[in-house]
Design an enzyme around this catalytic site. Sequence first.
Site, PDB file in Angstrom:
ATOM      1  N   GLY A  39       0.819  -1.214   0.000  1.00  0.00           N
ATOM      2  CA  GLY A  39       0.000   0.000   0.000  1.00  0.00           C
ATOM      3  C   GLY A  39       0.844   1.251   0.000  1.00  0.00           C
ATOM      4  N   TYR A 183     -23.160 -10.024   8.421  1.00  0.00           N
ATOM      5  CA  TYR A 183     -22.092  -9.122   7.997  1.00  0.00           C
ATOM      6  C   TYR A 183     -22.461  -7.694   8.359  1.00  0.00           C
ATOM      7  CZ  TYR A 183     -19.014  -6.324   5.027  1.00  0.00           C
ATOM      8  OH  TYR A 183     -18.108  -5.400   4.583  1.00  0.00           O
TER       9      TYR A 183
END
Length: 305
Positions: A39, A183
């Site tokens: 990243g 979720y």
Amino acid sequence: MSLVSAIMPNGKSGFGYGSTAEDVTDGVDLTGKTYLITGCNSGIGLETMRVLTMRGATVLAAARTVEKAQNAGQQTGGDTIPVACELSDPDSVKAAVETVKGLDKELDGIIANAGIMALPKLELVHGYDKQFFTNHIGHFILVTGLLETLADNGRVVMLSSDAHKSTRSGGVQLDNLDGSKGYQGWLNYGQSKLCNLLFAKELSTRVKPNQVACAVHPGVIQTNLARHMSTLTKIALSIGNPLFLKSIPQGAATQTWAAANPQSREVINGQYLADCNVATPSKYGRDMRLAKALWEKSEEIVSQL
């Protein structure tokens, strides 16, 4: 004295909430050292790479594409080598491992900085929640694949978060990694960050005697990682830290300190760090049985990919 220093004074390390990546490496010569950062193309990953190269290090710049990694390297102006590594794609991660091995460079540090945050809807990758797979499994494949290239005194720094404290009962739902039993974007993000922390905990018991592994909370920072979070959530988080967000240079400080400051080595192995000091994780973040179970489950998942 600044407002930050008055509210959040420095800790035992001599650094704290308001310290920057440049502050924590002031006077540190990293010439001849090599780090890998995932990243690297934006936010605190880019800032960490900039500062490490400014101090003389070579950085293997890992991003989703070679082009993104090249562009990031050009922004820093330092000694960087681009590496493609799409963490949600096991083939890409494995190819990145082979690319790094082919460079025949010993790694002084691996900084697992990349991640995705709070996806509003469940997305699956290889049958698993994308946040869990990208943030944890992708890094699990990468780091374990590169351990043989880690220097005898090398360091592994996993980017976790205080969000690891926001999880369901049990911490990591090993029987619900596909999200089929429920979720929620923020709770699943917290679970993935707990996985990063537990991975570092278990890894710290498996590395060579002079190698170290740790996890860090960078602080709450205004970067594109938070693009899926609502404005209300961002405000609520900033109020807890205290009334303002960290800058990117401040957010990059703890992982840079853990990876490159000579004095940090003595205290960081197996630890959870925040504001460039040892911090206390949640009870699940201290659960070594859960850490071992997660490691074994991760090995099982990787073996089936």
